[in-house]
Design an enzyme around this catalytic site. Sequence first.
Site, PDB file in Angstrom:
ATOM      1  N   LYS A 144       0.831  -1.215   0.000  1.00 45.59           N
ATOM      2  CA  LYS A 144       0.000   0.000   0.000  1.00 45.59           C
ATOM      3  C   LYS A 144       0.860   1.258   0.000  1.00 45.59           C
ATOM      4  CE  LYS A 144      -3.742   2.167   2.662  1.00 45.59           C
ATOM      5  NZ  LYS A 144      -3.138   3.329   3.311  1.00 45.59           N
ATOM      6  N   HIS A 199      -1.988   7.927   0.614  1.00 45.54           N
ATOM      7  CA  HIS A 199      -2.360   7.947   2.027  1.00 45.54           C
ATOM      8  C   HIS A 199      -3.407   9.044   2.296  1.00 45.54           C
ATOM      9  CE1 HIS A 199      -0.557   5.841   5.631  1.00 45.54           C
ATOM     10  NE2 HIS A 199      -1.399   6.648   6.251  1.00 45.54           N
TER      11      HIS A 199
HETATM   12  C1  LIG Z   1      -7.425   9.137  10.291  1.00 46.16           C
HETATM   13  C2  LIG Z   1      -6.715   8.264   9.317  1.00 46.16           C
HETATM   14  C3  LIG Z   1      -5.880   7.263   9.787  1.00 46.16           C
HETATM   15  C4  LIG Z   1      -5.198   6.445   8.879  1.00 46.16           C
HETATM   16  N1  LIG Z   1      -4.424   5.429   9.357  1.00 46.16           N
HETATM   17  C5  LIG Z   1      -3.818   4.607   8.480  1.00 46.16           C
HETATM   18  C6  LIG Z   1      -3.055   3.502   8.959  1.00 46.16           C
HETATM   19  O1  LIG Z   1      -2.944   3.265  10.162  1.00 46.16           O
HETATM   20  N2  LIG Z   1      -2.445   2.717   8.036  1.00 46.16           N
HETATM   21  C7  LIG Z   1      -2.562   2.948   6.681  1.00 46.16           C
HETATM   22  O2  LIG Z   1      -1.996   2.222   5.880  1.00 46.16           O
HETATM   23  N3  LIG Z   1      -3.296   3.985   6.227  1.00 46.16           N
HETATM   24  C8  LIG Z   1      -3.924   4.793   7.082  1.00 46.16           C
HETATM   25  N4  LIG Z   1      -4.674   5.820   6.604  1.00 46.16           N
HETATM   26  C9  LIG Z   1      -4.801   6.031   5.145  1.00 46.16           C
HETATM   27  C10 LIG Z   1      -5.982   5.262   4.576  1.00 46.16           C
HETATM   28  O3  LIG Z   1      -5.757   3.871   4.623  1.00 46.16           O
HETATM   29  C11 LIG Z   1      -6.236   5.639   3.115  1.00 46.16           C
HETATM   30  O4  LIG Z   1      -5.061   5.471   2.377  1.00 46.16           O
HETATM   31  C12 LIG Z   1      -6.747   7.073   2.953  1.00 46.16           C
HETATM   32  O5  LIG Z   1      -7.597   7.436   4.009  1.00 46.16           O
HETATM   33  C13 LIG Z   1      -7.477   7.189   1.624  1.00 46.16           C
HETATM   34  O6  LIG Z   1      -7.840   8.496   1.386  1.00 46.16           O
HETATM   35  P1  LIG Z   1      -9.310   9.095   1.676  1.00 46.16           P
HETATM   36  O7  LIG Z   1      -9.385   9.307   3.162  1.00 46.16           O
HETATM   37  O8  LIG Z   1      -9.312  10.357   0.922  1.00 46.16           O
HETATM   38  O9  LIG Z   1     -10.328   8.079   1.203  1.00 46.16           O
HETATM   39  C14 LIG Z   1      -5.359   6.647   7.488  1.00 46.16           C
HETATM   40  C15 LIG Z   1      -6.220   7.642   7.026  1.00 46.16           C
HETATM   41  C16 LIG Z   1      -6.904   8.442   7.932  1.00 46.16           C
HETATM   42  C17 LIG Z   1      -7.841   9.485   7.395  1.00 46.16           C
END
Ligand SMILES: Cc1cc2nc3c(=O)[nH]c(=O)nc-3n(C[C@H](O)[C@H](O)[C@H](O)COP(=O)(O)O)c2cc1C
Length: 419
Positions: A259, A283
């Site tokens: 990812k 991300h």
């Molecule tokens: C509050 C928050 C916490 C996140 N924590 C992680 C995480 O622990 N591990 C990870 O791989 N991605 C994490 N992400 C990224 C999400 O997996 C994802 O890539 C992202 O939210 C996609 O974009 P979007 O919010 O615009 O849909 C996080 C995103 C947010 C908003």
Amino acid sequence: MTRKVEDALNIFDLREIAKRRLPKWLFEFVDRGTEEEVALRNNREVFERIKLMPRMLVDVSGRQLDTTLFGKTHKMPIGIAPTGAAGMMWYKGELELARAAKAAGIPFSLATGSITSMEEVAGEVGGTLWMQLYMWADRRLSHQVVQRAARSGFEALLVTVDGVVAGNREYNRRNGFSIPFKYNARNTTDVVMHPGWMLSVLGRYIANGGMPTRANFPEELRSNITRDYGGDKRTRSDSLCWDDLKALRDIWPHKLMVKGILHPDDAERCLEYGADGIIVSNHGGRNCDAAPSPIEVLPQIVKAVGDRTTIVFDSGVRRGSDVVKALALGAKMVLIGRSTLYGTAAAGEAGAKRALDIYRNEISRSMAQIACNKVSEIGLEHIAYDHELRTGKPSTPPPAPARGVINVQPIFAGQEQSR
Ligand SMILES: Cc1cc2nc3c(=O)[nH]c(=O)nc-3n(C[C@H](O)[C@H](O)[C@H](O)COP(=O)(O)O)c2cc1C
């Protein structure tokens, strides 16, 4: 003003409910990006510039959203992205969100940093479960997480590779928010001003055993969210490299996805190291503010490896039409991050369900508008044009990039009409 999730007409309405319910430091932690938030804005702006081409006079009364990934059929072409924050949106929010995902027939990804343990999510909810992994400085500890996930029946491992250093989220510091959480006048006042969240989320954790804990962390790292567990030095690793992927491949017996891929050469290398799929993602604009939007680079990654691996997409998706655009550009599934967090913050499982219902309706409507009855029919021919054409400039094929150089515009010029 929308107050109830049933009245939320779209994801932006759910966001407004979440904003009112959560302390500011927590809402901004979820909602915002990093530095100037260029990547966050760009993720949305590029989606808005890409156009779908409506088609007419085709019977679309039999539309189905079923989507097959790794030989398994899901009820929609979306899955829940891993976010460490669901358990702070609602008491044991991971369970609420996982239940909504299971009921909707889509995969749920659990983040390593979640409050609820993988064993509890698997035991209490089940469904299609994927486990997200960050590689820590002590690889042995990360591998313990992998072994637990295998024992708990998780079907896929998502190793996140775009977080080797922490994103520079200055607003967190301005809001008095840090990990580990430290009480100060600003964030405490903020909590007290949101009594609903304070009592129903924080209060319930405290009443049921104390401050929330990252239950997937091994004993050596585990502590509640206010205690220092060694911080970034222990829970990130800037020495992460391809050998680590190889080691994971050796110990993880199920599907392995990487990812945070944005470059076709990296995608190619993931295949060489035995990954079953890649997640094209920045991300959600939370880490590298200078990164391109994943939807800008998706066509080139699809062109490079799309016929040899499974490409999943995330970042910036807020509408069903965004999902359809990503599918048209070659993704096989789209992960949803903040959208379902807003829903979970608004009303737990009911709010997450509302977010997924919104996506189901919007994806189905978009498919009807471009005359598709099946997800597998959505293709590049359904992209009308990108912003280059809208401004009147013909969309000419980009010059072939030198190896190592990735050309991000125009979005789809020069792509063959195939997936
Ligand atoms: C509050 C928050 C916490 C996140 N924590 C992680 C995480 O622990 N591990 C990870 O791989 N991605 C994490 N992400 C990224 C999400 O997996 C994802 O890539 C992202 O939210 C996609 O974009 P979007 O919010 O615009 O849909 C996080 C995103 C947010 C908003």
